[in-house]
Design a protein around this motif. Structure first.
Motif: not given
Length: 394
Positions: A299-305, A328-331
């Motif tokens: 999924r474009k722009d989805a991001s997590a740390d 943390q969700d950094n989307s």
């Protein structure tokens, strides 16, 4: 009698495949498994009209493990590893919940050249990863089997056991999917692992090998990822009585459908062990990858740390420890405004006692917090729980 029959079947199969030239003994077959159960008291914030101040019975890690392994006349070690997972609802009529399915099934060859694996199993990035130690029998903060936190999804059909924020530092893009992996021999403490997954399925080995299945929405109904490559490197050694384990990994895949981006995962972990103590931790980051409710999706722009740290002490049959995990969700993009900068923290305190013969009794204390940090709708949900855990391996 069962072991005799299984051994005879393996012998006949070996004869059919290889002919009379093979004089090796049949592979030795073993059957085992594990079950983790727990009884918890939970004190959690309400989500809407749903009240979570209650008791809970957990029944997880319901696995039957079937393994066959043997050393051939040429010195190679060959084997098959099958993990049968029991459904969570004995009365359900659907395949996933009401019956037993092979979650993993793969074959392997091992020798002086290293080890090859092929089939439905975890990849090199997953298998070579170090993280915070587990000290409660069958449970920990990194990829927990039992999680008692709640969020605003708690009143939906997903239920309170499905956190909105990732709780794992492991590579899960192609977990359990059909793949091929190679692990080098360990040289001077170092080992390299490589994996390739044509299609990232999440239900284990499903293809029967008779046809080529097109990569479309009816086939990849759980994700849209293919061509997954994994590379991992770890080190295991001892310096001055201190056991050291360190790893790093990188995973990349392709989105089958437009707009999915090209998902990536990075991570590293470390363990230090001395005089019964184990200090461990890990860090993870993903880009263009969603992992929620047990499903990986490009999924474009989805991001997590995600990061975690923990300390364990073991002496004799006793184990105690404490661990912490932060996700943390950094989307970004449109997802960023919808995800509200979601965060999750988990603290676990407890330990276990080995009663013998694979039977462990433990105390599991958890504190979990899930937050939405949007300025116009900032919310936080907290949960405190304590329970007794009984884990049996056989």
């Amino acid at each position: 009698m069962k072991k005799i029959l299984l051994g005879t079947t393996a012998l006949v199969t070996a004869g059919l495949l290889a002919g009379p030239a093979l004089a090796s003994d049949p592979l030795k077959v073993t059957v085992g498994g594990n079950v983790v159960t727990g009884f918890y008291f939970v004190d959690a914030d309400n989500v809407g009209s749903t009240n979570f101040q209650d008791t809970k019975v957990a029944l997880v890690a319901r696995n039957i493990d079937i393994k066959a392994e043997g050393t051939l006349d040429n010195g190679l070690v060959a084997g098959v590893d099958a993990k049968l997972q029991l459904g969570s609802d004995w009365n359900a009529n659907n395949v996933q919940n009401g019956s037993a399915n092979f979650r993993q099934l793969f074959a392997y060859l091992e020798g002086g050249f290293g080890k090859f694996e092929i089939g439905g199993t975890d990849g090199a990035a997953y298998k070579m990863h170090y993280t915070s130690p587990w000290f409660v029998p069958g449970n920990g903060v990194d990829s927990p089997n039992i999680y008692n936190g709640v969020s605003n999804k708690g009143s939906s059909s997903y239920g309170s056991s499905s956190p909105e924020v990732r709780l794992s530092t492991f590579s899960l893009m192609a977990t359990d999917s059909n793949k091929i992996s190679y692990f080098t021999p360990r040289l001077a403490g170092f080992q390299l692992g490589l994996s390739y997954t044509p299609d990232a399925q999440n239900h284990g080995p499903s293809e029967n090998g008779l046809v080529l299945v097109p990569k479309n929405s009816s086939y990849n109904n759980n994700n849209n990822i293919n061509q997954v490559f994994e590379v991992a490197l770890n080190y295991a050694g001892t310096f001055g009585g201190v056991d050291v384990g360190v790893d790093g990994f990188y995973t990349s895949g392709n989105a089958i459908y437009s707009g999915g981006g090209d998902p990536e995962e990075y991570g590293f972990g470390a363990n230090l062990g001395y005089a019964g103590f184990t200090l461990g931790g890990a860090w993870y980051e993903s880009n263009d990858l969603d992992y929620k409710y047990g499903i990986s999706d490009a999924r474009k722009d989805a991001s997590a740390d995600v990061w975690t740290v923990g300390l364990k002490y073991a002496t004799g049959p006793w184990t105690v420890g404490v661990a912490y995990l932060d996700g943390q969700d950094n989307s970004g993009g449109n997802l960023g405004s919808r995800r509200d900068g979601r965060e999750s923290q988990t603290v676990q305190l407890g330990g276990g006692y080995n009663l013998g013969s694979g039977v462990d009794l433990g105390l599991d204390l958890q504190w979990a917090s899930n937050q939405h940090n949007n300025s116009w709708n900032s919310t936080s949900y907290e949960s405190k729980s304590g329970g007794l855990v009984l884990a049996i391996a056989f």
